[in-house]
Design a protein around this motif. Sequence first.
Motif, PDB file in Angstrom:
ATOM      1  N   VAL A   1       0.761  -1.272   0.039  1.00 49.37           N
ATOM      2  CA  VAL A   1       0.017  -0.145   0.176  1.00 49.37           C
ATOM      3  C   VAL A   1       0.926   1.233  -0.270  1.00 49.37           C
ATOM      4  CG1 VAL A   1      -1.500   1.379   1.266  1.00 49.37           C
ATOM      5  CG2 VAL A   1      -1.439  -1.514   1.656  1.00 49.37           C
ATOM      6  N   ARG A   2       0.348   2.234  -0.621  1.00 47.82           N
ATOM      7  CA  ARG A   2       1.640   3.378  -1.238  1.00 47.82           C
ATOM      8  C   ARG A   2       0.170   4.247  -1.448  1.00 47.82           C
ATOM      9  NH1 ARG A   2       5.451   2.126  -6.075  1.00 47.82           N
ATOM     10  NH2 ARG A   2       3.424   1.820  -7.081  1.00 47.82           N
ATOM     11  N   PRO A   3       0.634   5.292  -0.576  1.00 44.62           N
ATOM     12  CA  PRO A   3      -0.512   6.673  -0.482  1.00 44.62           C
ATOM     13  C   PRO A   3      -0.066   7.301  -2.335  1.00 44.62           C
ATOM     14  CG  PRO A   3       0.849   7.225   0.652  1.00 44.62           C
ATOM     15  CD  PRO A   3       1.642   5.902   0.770  1.00 44.62           C
ATOM     16  N   LEU A   4      -1.022   7.414  -2.996  1.00 46.74           N
ATOM     17  CA  LEU A   4      -1.143   8.275  -3.941  1.00 46.74           C
ATOM     18  C   LEU A   4      -0.305   7.728  -4.435  1.00 46.74           C
ATOM     19  CD1 LEU A   4      -0.503  12.470  -2.410  1.00 46.74           C
ATOM     20  CD2 LEU A   4      -2.472  10.878  -2.715  1.00 46.74           C
ATOM     21  N   TRP A   5      -0.656   6.835  -5.362  1.00 44.67           N
ATOM     22  CA  TRP A   5       0.221   5.463  -5.872  1.00 44.67           C
ATOM     23  C   TRP A   5      -0.738   4.769  -5.771  1.00 44.67           C
ATOM     24  CZ3 TRP A   5       4.682   7.175  -9.031  1.00 44.67           C
ATOM     25  CH2 TRP A   5       5.044   7.908  -9.104  1.00 44.67           C
ATOM     26  N   TRP A   6      -0.254   3.729  -7.015  1.00 43.17           N
ATOM     27  CA  TRP A   6      -1.321   2.389  -6.981  1.00 43.17           C
ATOM     28  C   TRP A   6      -0.177   1.549  -6.609  1.00 43.17           C
ATOM     29  CZ3 TRP A   6      -0.186   4.547 -12.283  1.00 43.17           C
ATOM     30  CH2 TRP A   6      -0.872   5.118 -12.555  1.00 43.17           C
ATOM     31  N   ASP A   7      -1.439   0.786  -5.580  1.00 41.24           N
ATOM     32  CA  ASP A   7      -1.262   0.060  -4.449  1.00 41.24           C
ATOM     33  C   ASP A   7      -1.030  -1.253  -5.308  1.00 41.24           C
ATOM     34  OD1 ASP A   7      -1.577   1.426  -2.546  1.00 41.24           O
ATOM     35  OD2 ASP A   7      -3.756  -0.007  -1.955  1.00 41.24           O
ATOM     36  N   ARG A   8      -0.275  -2.702  -5.071  1.00 38.57           N
ATOM     37  CA  ARG A   8       0.815  -3.358  -5.467  1.00 38.57           C
ATOM     38  C   ARG A   8       0.477  -4.576  -5.263  1.00 38.57           C
ATOM     39  NH1 ARG A   8       4.787  -2.717  -9.953  1.00 38.57           N
ATOM     40  NH2 ARG A   8       4.349  -4.945 -10.033  1.00 38.57           N
ATOM     41  N   SER A   9       0.213  -6.173  -5.898  1.00 42.99           N
ATOM     42  CA  SER A   9       0.101  -7.089  -4.917  1.00 42.99           C
ATOM     43  C   SER A   9       0.504  -7.683  -5.773  1.00 42.99           C
ATOM     44  CB  SER A   9      -1.535  -6.685  -5.065  1.00 42.99           C
ATOM     45  OG  SER A   9      -2.596  -7.236  -5.987  1.00 42.99           O
ATOM     46  N   VAL A  10       0.341  -9.326  -4.911  1.00 44.38           N
ATOM     47  CA  VAL A  10       0.880 -10.541  -5.795  1.00 44.38           C
ATOM     48  C   VAL A  10       0.073 -11.756  -5.408  1.00 44.38           C
ATOM     49  CG1 VAL A  10       2.803 -11.335  -4.990  1.00 44.38           C
ATOM     50  CG2 VAL A  10       2.639 -11.877  -7.030  1.00 44.38           C
ATOM     51  N   GLN A  11      -0.226 -12.217  -5.741  1.00 46.92           N
ATOM     52  CA  GLN A  11      -1.201 -13.716  -5.592  1.00 46.92           C
ATOM     53  C   GLN A  11      -0.286 -14.404  -5.433  1.00 46.92           C
ATOM     54  OE1 GLN A  11      -4.417 -14.366  -4.946  1.00 46.92           O
ATOM     55  NE2 GLN A  11      -5.177 -12.168  -6.149  1.00 46.92           N
ATOM     56  N   ILE A  12      -0.454 -15.007  -3.689  1.00 45.67           N
ATOM     57  CA  ILE A  12       0.230 -15.985  -3.525  1.00 45.67           C
ATOM     58  C   ILE A  12       1.137 -17.849  -3.744  1.00 45.67           C
ATOM     59  CG2 ILE A  12       1.198 -17.690  -1.052  1.00 45.67           C
ATOM     60  CD1 ILE A  12      -0.228 -15.587   0.768  1.00 45.67           C
ATOM     61  N   SER A  13      -0.408 -17.875  -4.340  1.00 42.90           N
ATOM     62  CA  SER A  13      -0.354 -19.045  -5.818  1.00 42.90           C
ATOM     63  C   SER A  13       0.532 -18.707  -6.830  1.00 42.90           C
ATOM     64  CB  SER A  13      -1.547 -19.674  -5.708  1.00 42.90           C
ATOM     65  OG  SER A  13      -2.551 -18.399  -6.812  1.00 42.90           O
ATOM     66  N   GLU A  14       1.126 -17.719  -7.215  1.00 42.04           N
ATOM     67  CA  GLU A  14       1.092 -17.302  -8.353  1.00 42.04           C
ATOM     68  C   GLU A  14       3.040 -17.416  -7.742  1.00 42.04           C
ATOM     69  OE1 GLU A  14       0.432 -13.951 -10.476  1.00 42.04           O
ATOM     70  OE2 GLU A  14      -2.491 -15.401 -10.304  1.00 42.04           O
ATOM     71  N   ILE A  15       3.314 -17.211  -6.752  1.00 42.06           N
ATOM     72  CA  ILE A  15       4.770 -16.447  -6.594  1.00 42.06           C
ATOM     73  C   ILE A  15       5.663 -17.892  -6.322  1.00 42.06           C
ATOM     74  CG2 ILE A  15       6.683 -16.274  -4.755  1.00 42.06           C
ATOM     75  CD1 ILE A  15       4.115 -14.604  -2.564  1.00 42.06           C
ATOM     76  N   ARG A  16       6.696 -17.897  -7.236  1.00 41.11           N
ATOM     77  CA  ARG A  16       7.790 -19.117  -8.066  1.00 41.11           C
ATOM     78  C   ARG A  16       9.172 -18.684  -7.354  1.00 41.11           C
ATOM     79  NH1 ARG A  16       4.049 -21.149  -8.017  1.00 41.11           N
ATOM     80  NH2 ARG A  16       2.758 -20.897  -9.772  1.00 41.11           N
ATOM     81  N   ARG A  17      10.256 -17.615  -6.479  1.00 42.74           N
ATOM     82  CA  ARG A  17      10.412 -17.553  -5.402  1.00 42.74           C
ATOM     83  C   ARG A  17      10.643 -16.042  -5.082  1.00 42.74           C
ATOM     84  NH1 ARG A  17      16.328 -15.349  -7.417  1.00 42.74           N
ATOM     85  NH2 ARG A  17      14.720 -13.985  -9.183  1.00 42.74           N
ATOM     86  N   VAL A  18      10.859 -16.594  -3.904  1.00 47.78           N
ATOM     87  CA  VAL A  18      11.111 -15.070  -3.343  1.00 47.78           C
ATOM     88  C   VAL A  18      13.127 -15.160  -3.072  1.00 47.78           C
ATOM     89  CG1 VAL A  18      11.232 -14.325  -0.095  1.00 47.78           C
ATOM     90  CG2 VAL A  18       9.509 -15.194  -1.820  1.00 47.78           C
ATOM     91  N   HIS A  19      13.317 -13.801  -2.783  1.00 46.01           N
ATOM     92  CA  HIS A  19      14.398 -13.484  -3.140  1.00 46.01           C
ATOM     93  C   HIS A  19      14.665 -12.215  -1.937  1.00 46.01           C
ATOM     94  CE1 HIS A  19      18.914 -12.796  -3.202  1.00 46.01           C
ATOM     95  NE2 HIS A  19      18.478 -10.917  -3.621  1.00 46.01           N
ATOM     96  N   VAL A  20      15.678 -12.567  -0.617  1.00 40.50           N
ATOM     97  CA  VAL A  20      15.108 -11.777   0.362  1.00 40.50           C
ATOM     98  C   VAL A  20      17.294 -11.316   0.768  1.00 40.50           C
ATOM     99  CG1 VAL A  20      16.256 -11.900   2.987  1.00 40.50           C
ATOM    100  CG2 VAL A  20      14.401 -13.186   1.889  1.00 40.50           C
ATOM    101  N   PRO A  21      17.313 -10.023   0.089  1.00 37.71           N
ATOM    102  CA  PRO A  21      18.537  -9.167  -0.588  1.00 37.71           C
ATOM    103  C   PRO A  21      19.587  -9.463   0.649  1.00 37.71           C
ATOM    104  CG  PRO A  21      16.700  -8.134  -0.790  1.00 37.71           C
ATOM    105  CD  PRO A  21      16.491  -9.486  -0.173  1.00 37.71           C
ATOM    106  N   THR A  22      21.197  -9.616  -0.269  1.00 35.09           N
ATOM    107  CA  THR A  22      22.115  -9.829   1.198  1.00 35.09           C
ATOM    108  C   THR A  22      22.701  -8.054   1.702  1.00 35.09           C
ATOM    109  OG1 THR A  22      23.521  -9.858  -0.747  1.00 35.09           O
ATOM    110  CG2 THR A  22      22.581 -11.484   0.548  1.00 35.09           C
TER     111      THR A  22
END
Length: 162
Positions: free
Chosen positions: A90-111
């Motif tokens: 959720v970002r004010p004055l911008w479009w909210d961005r979302s992703v369906q959990i079932s569609e996630i193929r990779r999660v990257h945790v930056p180092t």
Amino acid sequence: MVSQAKPESAPGGNAPRRFGTSNFSRFLVLSVAVFWLVTIGSEWMSDVNGKLAEGSEIATDAVVLGLLAYALFAVFQRSVVVGTEKIWKVRPLWWDRSVQISEIRRVHVPTTASGLWLYTDPDRKPALKTGGGLEDSEELEEMVTESIPSDADITGHREEKH
């Protein structure tokens, strides 16, 4: 007798979990705002005592003040919400961005930075990036990595999972 239905997008039967801006990030932005207002405020006072500021100086100060007000508003209002079906930013004055959990193929945790990068196609750009400066970032990481499909990869500073 009235039965309570479980919300569709609730993690573990609870309401969706919201992760807002951390207190440190809020303090940092507020400190910059106060410093800027004190320095510009003293400049304005000296202009009133000496001479009136020119139109271009007033316009520049007004633009900077407006950007500062937006930054304060954005820092206090931005958040990431984790539900059982989707994750959205959720970002004010911008479009909210979302992703369906079932569609996630990779999660990257930056180092080198905090946050998560969520990919629906591992070979393309991230479908959703959560930036740093959020409260309970470790809990957010844990909730997301536990929610993703079992065949999704986790890369980055954690041990890689396949």
